[in-house]
Design a protein around this motif. Sequence first.
Motif, mmCIF file in Angstrom:
data_model
loop_
_atom_site.group_PDB
_atom_site.id
_atom_site.type_symbol
_atom_site.label_atom_id
_atom_site.label_comp_id
_atom_site.label_asym_id
_atom_site.label_seq_id
_atom_site.Cartn_x
_atom_site.Cartn_y
_atom_site.Cartn_z
ATOM 1 N N ARG A 291 -6.564 1.966 -6.220
ATOM 2 C CA ARG A 291 -5.983 2.062 -7.569
ATOM 3 C C ARG A 291 -5.791 0.683 -8.186
ATOM 4 N N THR B 82 -3.475 -1.168 -3.556
ATOM 5 C CA THR B 82 -2.736 0.094 -3.582
ATOM 6 C C THR B 82 -3.800 1.169 -3.681
ATOM 7 N N TYR B 83 -3.505 2.315 -3.104
ATOM 8 C CA TYR B 83 -4.534 3.345 -3.021
ATOM 9 C C TYR B 83 -3.905 4.722 -2.909
ATOM 10 N N ASP B 84 -4.730 5.721 -3.122
ATOM 11 C CA ASP B 84 -4.384 7.110 -2.865
ATOM 12 C C ASP B 84 -5.333 7.628 -1.801
ATOM 13 N N GLU B 85 -4.798 8.429 -0.903
ATOM 14 C CA GLU B 85 -5.653 9.070 0.092
ATOM 15 C C GLU B 85 -6.525 10.093 -0.624
ATOM 16 N N LEU C 132 -8.456 15.620 -5.056
ATOM 17 C CA LEU C 132 -8.526 14.338 -5.755
ATOM 18 C C LEU C 132 -9.982 13.970 -6.027
ATOM 19 N N GLN D 291 0.843 -1.184 0.000
ATOM 20 C CA GLN D 291 0.000 0.000 0.000
ATOM 21 C C GLN D 291 0.880 1.236 0.000
ATOM 22 N N ARG D 292 0.351 2.312 -0.577
ATOM 23 C CA ARG D 292 1.127 3.541 -0.593
ATOM 24 C C ARG D 292 0.249 4.702 -0.191
ATOM 25 N N GLU D 293 0.863 5.667 0.444
ATOM 26 C CA GLU D 293 0.184 6.899 0.773
ATOM 27 C C GLU D 293 1.020 8.028 0.210
ATOM 28 N N PRO D 294 0.409 9.123 -0.229
ATOM 29 C CA PRO D 294 1.154 10.171 -0.896
ATOM 30 C C PRO D 294 1.973 11.043 0.044
#
Length: 124
Positions: free
Chosen positions: A55, A32-35, A40, A2-5
């Motif tokens: 995502r 995987t995702y974006d906050e 957004l 997972q990723r966070e910006p």
Amino acid sequence: MQREPFSAPFFVSPAIPNLGPQTGQRAYLGVTYDEVTPQLAKREGLAVTDGALIRSVQEGSPALAADLHPGDVIVAFEGVPVDRRHGLRLLVEASSPGQAVTLTIARGDQTFDVPVTLGAAPSP
């Protein structure tokens, strides 16, 4: 993974329930995702302004088994809103592999609950 910006300090808020015993393994959802931010949400045409915008969903993951899709937004985890204060990664890490949790999902203009059994994070 997972990723966070952005990087945020790891802390546990009193609003996060005790989600289960720690087993030494990390819990795993497999997205995987974006906050989601207001910017957004506007750019993507989302109906919500907080959450985790999926995502991608990893093959063989608990998220795939729960029928989650890219474009879904996880807006709550066990009733705790997913937001800047309670990020998805923090909520998953506070859980245990094998634990059944309920995610609240926004898909288009609908919101519904999805049961998910978390897996164990794959070895790096």
